[in-house]
Write a protein that holds these residues in place. Sequence first.
Motif, PDB file in Angstrom:
ATOM      1  N   ILE A  51       0.576  -1.182   0.045  1.00  0.00           N
ATOM      2  CA  ILE A  51       0.077  -0.043   0.091  1.00  0.00           C
ATOM      3  C   ILE A  51       0.981   1.115  -0.020  1.00  0.00           C
ATOM      4  O   ILE A  51       0.329   2.141  -0.480  1.00  0.00           O
ATOM      5  CB  ILE A  51      -0.977   0.105   1.260  1.00  0.00           C
ATOM      6  CG1 ILE A  51      -0.309  -0.007   2.583  1.00  0.00           C
ATOM      7  CG2 ILE A  51      -2.213  -0.933   1.022  1.00  0.00           C
ATOM      8  CD1 ILE A  51      -1.189  -0.037   3.598  1.00  0.00           C
ATOM      9  N   GLU A  52       1.975   1.159   0.364  1.00  0.00           N
ATOM     10  CA  GLU A  52       2.913   2.409   0.400  1.00  0.00           C
ATOM     11  C   GLU A  52       3.570   2.607  -0.990  1.00  0.00           C
ATOM     12  O   GLU A  52       4.281   3.711  -1.098  1.00  0.00           O
ATOM     13  CB  GLU A  52       3.869   2.474   1.542  1.00  0.00           C
ATOM     14  CG  GLU A  52       3.137   2.723   2.995  1.00  0.00           C
ATOM     15  CD  GLU A  52       3.070   4.053   3.418  1.00  0.00           C
ATOM     16  OE1 GLU A  52       2.980   4.912   2.338  1.00  0.00           O
ATOM     17  OE2 GLU A  52       2.680   4.335   4.654  1.00  0.00           O
ATOM     18  N   SER A  53       3.945   1.766  -1.753  1.00  0.00           N
ATOM     19  CA  SER A  53       4.578   1.663  -2.799  1.00  0.00           C
ATOM     20  C   SER A  53       4.020   2.607  -3.989  1.00  0.00           C
ATOM     21  O   SER A  53       2.688   2.453  -4.107  1.00  0.00           O
ATOM     22  CB  SER A  53       4.976   0.539  -3.635  1.00  0.00           C
ATOM     23  OG  SER A  53       3.862  -0.230  -3.546  1.00  0.00           O
ATOM     24  N   ALA A 248      -4.702   7.366   6.729  1.00  0.00           N
ATOM     25  CA  ALA A 248      -4.942   7.395   8.015  1.00  0.00           C
ATOM     26  C   ALA A 248      -4.756   5.750   8.306  1.00  0.00           C
ATOM     27  O   ALA A 248      -5.043   5.043   7.575  1.00  0.00           O
ATOM     28  CB  ALA A 248      -6.144   7.977   8.551  1.00  0.00           C
ATOM     29  N   TYR A 249      -4.245   5.512   9.529  1.00  0.00           N
ATOM     30  CA  TYR A 249      -4.262   4.080   9.826  1.00  0.00           C
ATOM     31  C   TYR A 249      -4.313   3.800  11.102  1.00  0.00           C
ATOM     32  O   TYR A 249      -4.061   4.322  12.149  1.00  0.00           O
ATOM     33  CB  TYR A 249      -2.656   3.601   9.137  1.00  0.00           C
ATOM     34  CG  TYR A 249      -1.489   4.317   9.715  1.00  0.00           C
ATOM     35  CD1 TYR A 249      -1.058   4.165  10.849  1.00  0.00           C
ATOM     36  CD2 TYR A 249      -0.700   4.992   8.812  1.00  0.00           C
ATOM     37  CE1 TYR A 249       0.382   4.953  11.176  1.00  0.00           C
ATOM     38  CE2 TYR A 249       0.418   5.911   9.177  1.00  0.00           C
ATOM     39  CZ  TYR A 249       0.842   5.808  10.291  1.00  0.00           C
ATOM     40  OH  TYR A 249       2.021   6.580  10.751  1.00  0.00           O
ATOM     41  N   VAL A 250      -4.634   2.469  11.614  1.00  0.00           N
ATOM     42  CA  VAL A 250      -5.124   1.761  12.730  1.00  0.00           C
ATOM     43  C   VAL A 250      -4.157   0.559  12.834  1.00  0.00           C
ATOM     44  O   VAL A 250      -4.222  -0.420  11.865  1.00  0.00           O
ATOM     45  CB  VAL A 250      -6.435   1.424  13.075  1.00  0.00           C
ATOM     46  CG1 VAL A 250      -6.542   0.790  14.068  1.00  0.00           C
ATOM     47  CG2 VAL A 250      -7.222   2.669  12.990  1.00  0.00           C
ATOM     48  N   PHE A 304       9.755  12.527  13.113  1.00  0.00           N
ATOM     49  CA  PHE A 304      10.055  13.254  11.949  1.00  0.00           C
ATOM     50  C   PHE A 304      10.569  12.351  10.813  1.00  0.00           C
ATOM     51  O   PHE A 304      11.830  11.854  11.021  1.00  0.00           O
ATOM     52  CB  PHE A 304      11.199  14.449  12.142  1.00  0.00           C
ATOM     53  CG  PHE A 304      10.680  15.493  13.348  1.00  0.00           C
ATOM     54  CD1 PHE A 304       9.702  16.593  13.229  1.00  0.00           C
ATOM     55  CD2 PHE A 304      11.462  15.223  14.625  1.00  0.00           C
ATOM     56  CE1 PHE A 304       9.511  17.104  13.917  1.00  0.00           C
ATOM     57  CE2 PHE A 304      10.800  16.150  15.656  1.00  0.00           C
ATOM     58  CZ  PHE A 304       9.925  17.287  15.376  1.00  0.00           C
ATOM     59  N   ARG A 305       9.712  12.300   9.827  1.00  0.00           N
ATOM     60  CA  ARG A 305       9.984  11.377   8.548  1.00  0.00           C
ATOM     61  C   ARG A 305      11.081  12.083   7.921  1.00  0.00           C
ATOM     62  O   ARG A 305      10.848  13.494   7.639  1.00  0.00           O
ATOM     63  CB  ARG A 305       8.998  11.334   7.779  1.00  0.00           C
ATOM     64  CG  ARG A 305       7.583  10.632   8.465  1.00  0.00           C
ATOM     65  CD  ARG A 305       6.471  10.298   7.378  1.00  0.00           C
ATOM     66  NE  ARG A 305       5.374  10.029   8.045  1.00  0.00           N
ATOM     67  CZ  ARG A 305       4.331  10.735   8.301  1.00  0.00           C
ATOM     68  NH1 ARG A 305       4.625  12.181   8.461  1.00  0.00           N
ATOM     69  NH2 ARG A 305       3.108  10.288   9.012  1.00  0.00           N
ATOM     70  N   PRO A 306      12.051  11.680   7.486  1.00  0.00           N
ATOM     71  CA  PRO A 306      13.096  12.243   6.698  1.00  0.00           C
ATOM     72  C   PRO A 306      12.604  12.208   5.185  1.00  0.00           C
ATOM     73  O   PRO A 306      12.689  11.284   4.429  1.00  0.00           O
ATOM     74  CB  PRO A 306      14.588  11.502   6.807  1.00  0.00           C
ATOM     75  CG  PRO A 306      13.976  10.107   7.027  1.00  0.00           C
ATOM     76  CD  PRO A 306      12.568  10.372   7.663  1.00  0.00           C
ATOM     77  N   TYR A 332      11.742   8.568   4.267  1.00  0.00           N
ATOM     78  CA  TYR A 332      10.509   9.289   4.300  1.00  0.00           C
ATOM     79  C   TYR A 332       9.466   8.254   5.218  1.00  0.00           C
ATOM     80  O   TYR A 332       9.657   8.165   6.353  1.00  0.00           O
ATOM     81  CB  TYR A 332       9.869   9.801   2.958  1.00  0.00           C
ATOM     82  CG  TYR A 332       8.656  10.657   3.065  1.00  0.00           C
ATOM     83  CD1 TYR A 332       8.479  11.531   4.075  1.00  0.00           C
ATOM     84  CD2 TYR A 332       7.446  10.346   2.292  1.00  0.00           C
ATOM     85  CE1 TYR A 332       7.351  12.306   3.960  1.00  0.00           C
ATOM     86  CE2 TYR A 332       6.404  10.955   2.123  1.00  0.00           C
ATOM     87  CZ  TYR A 332       6.364  11.744   3.257  1.00  0.00           C
ATOM     88  OH  TYR A 332       5.014  12.760   3.283  1.00  0.00           O
ATOM     89  N   ARG A 333       8.553   7.526   4.545  1.00  0.00           N
ATOM     90  CA  ARG A 333       7.487   6.943   5.043  1.00  0.00           C
ATOM     91  C   ARG A 333       8.065   5.553   5.552  1.00  0.00           C
ATOM     92  O   ARG A 333       7.140   4.700   6.077  1.00  0.00           O
ATOM     93  CB  ARG A 333       6.218   6.991   4.416  1.00  0.00           C
ATOM     94  CG  ARG A 333       5.521   8.383   4.284  1.00  0.00           C
ATOM     95  CD  ARG A 333       4.034   8.092   3.502  1.00  0.00           C
ATOM     96  NE  ARG A 333       3.212   7.397   4.198  1.00  0.00           N
ATOM     97  CZ  ARG A 333       2.436   7.889   5.099  1.00  0.00           C
ATOM     98  NH1 ARG A 333       2.252   9.155   5.106  1.00  0.00           N
ATOM     99  NH2 ARG A 333       1.510   7.028   5.549  1.00  0.00           N
ATOM    100  N   ASN A 334       9.036   5.258   4.795  1.00  0.00           N
ATOM    101  CA  ASN A 334       9.440   3.642   4.832  1.00  0.00           C
ATOM    102  C   ASN A 334      10.658   3.292   5.368  1.00  0.00           C
ATOM    103  O   ASN A 334      11.425   2.406   4.800  1.00  0.00           O
ATOM    104  CB  ASN A 334       9.458   3.213   3.479  1.00  0.00           C
ATOM    105  CG  ASN A 334       8.007   3.710   2.720  1.00  0.00           C
ATOM    106  OD1 ASN A 334       6.755   3.180   2.977  1.00  0.00           O
ATOM    107  ND2 ASN A 334       7.867   4.476   1.881  1.00  0.00           N
TER     108      ASN A 334
HETATM  109  N1  GLY Z   1       4.951   4.765   7.382  1.00  0.00           N
HETATM  110  C1  GLY Z   1       3.690   5.473   7.935  1.00  0.00           C
HETATM  111  C2  GLY Z   1       4.026   6.894   8.056  1.00  0.00           C
HETATM  112  O1  GLY Z   1       5.031   7.375   7.865  1.00  0.00           O
HETATM  113  O2  GLY Z   1       3.027   7.468   8.800  1.00  0.00           O
END
Ligand code: GLY
Length: 359
Positions: A51-53, A248-250, A304-306, A332-334
Motif C-alpha cells: 500500500i505504500e509503494s 490514516a491508519y490503525v 520526523f520522517r526524513p 520518508y514513510r518507509n
Molecule cells: N509509514 C507510515 C508513516 O510514515 O506515517
Amino acid sequence: MRIVIVGGGVMGCATAVELAARGAKEILLLERAVPGAEASSAAAGMLAAQIESRDEAELAQFVRARDAYAAWSVALRESTGIDIGYRRSGVLSIARGEASLARTRSDCDAHRARGLRAEFVDRAGARAIERELSDDVAGAAYYPDEAQVDPPQLLRALVVAATRAGVVMRSGTTVAALVTERGRCVGIDLAANESLRADAIVLAAGSWSSLVTGVPASIPIVQPVRGQLVMLEERPPRASTILFDDHAYVVPRGDGRVVCGSTTEHVGHRREVTAAGVQSILAAAIRAAPRLRDAEFVRTWCNFRPGVLSDTGMPLIGASPLPGLFLATGHYRNGILLAKATAETVANAVLGWRGPFGA
Ligand code: GLY
C-alpha cells in the motif's frame, strides 16, 4: 578500516550490525541523543509494501524488504533474545464510494497480476476479516502478507546486536561538519570541538542529515515531515488487522495496544503534538473502527520522517558524490521497512571502498 556512522536510528544501527557481521572492525556510531531512542523508535512499524509503494520498481523493492523481515526477526531474536514484534497481520485498505471501490478492485487486479496476494472484498467480506471494521465501508482491498514490527523493540534488538558485535556507541554527540581533504571525506568535526578521522563516514542522521555542514550541494536536502501518533489500548484486545483509510491508519499490535496515525506536516523540527493533530487521528481511527471510542487513551507522540527534496523523493542510499561519504537517509514513510535492505547496500558500498586504503 575505521568507520564512523552518524546517527543512531534504525538506519545507523542496522548498518552498524551489518558491517560488523561482515567482519568490519572499528565501527563508531555517534548519536546526538540516545541510540535507538529517537525518530525510528517512534514510527508505527507498518511493513506496508503493497500500500505504500508508488510504482512498480518500488513495489518490487518494498515487497522484497517486507518479506526479508521474517528471517531477520528470527535472526535478531536468536542473537539478542529480543522479540521485535514481527507479525504478518495483513492490511485492509478501505474503500468508500463508487470511485474508490473501482480503484480498489483494479489495485487488487494489478497486484495479483504481479504474483502478489491481494483480494477485493465487499463490506461483509471485509468485516469477516476484521470484525472491528466500521459497517459504513463499501469494500476493501485485503493484502494478507503486509506485516508490522514494534519499532522500540526493533531498535532495542539492533542496539544490543551492535554492542555485542563490538560497535562503539557514543550518545549525546552532535556532529557539526564533515571534514574534507583533497576532495575526499576523511572525518567529522563534533560540536564539542573534537575531530575524528575515519576511512568511511556513513550519514544516517534521518531528518537531521542536512544540518551537518559540508554535505555536498549536489546531495538533495533532507527535510523533516512531522507525523503525530496516538496509542490506544483495548481491553480485551479486539482488532487484529491493520486498517488503512486514505493515509490514516490503525495498527493493532495484537496485545491490546493500537497505534493510530498520522499527520503529515512541514513544520521543521517542532516537537509538538497538537490538538488538531490528535483530533484528526482519533476521528479517522474511530471512523474506521468505531469501538475504538471505548479504548483507553494511552499517549501521544510525534516523529520526523526524513523527506528528500528532489523530483523523485527517493531515499539516499550508498556511495555519495563525495568519496569516503556514504548515505543511509531520506526514507520518508518507509524507514523501518527498508532498514535491512539499506544496511546491506551501504555495507556493500563501504566494504567495496576498502580498496583505496589497502586495508
Ligand atoms: N509509514 C507510515 C508513516 O510514515 O506515517
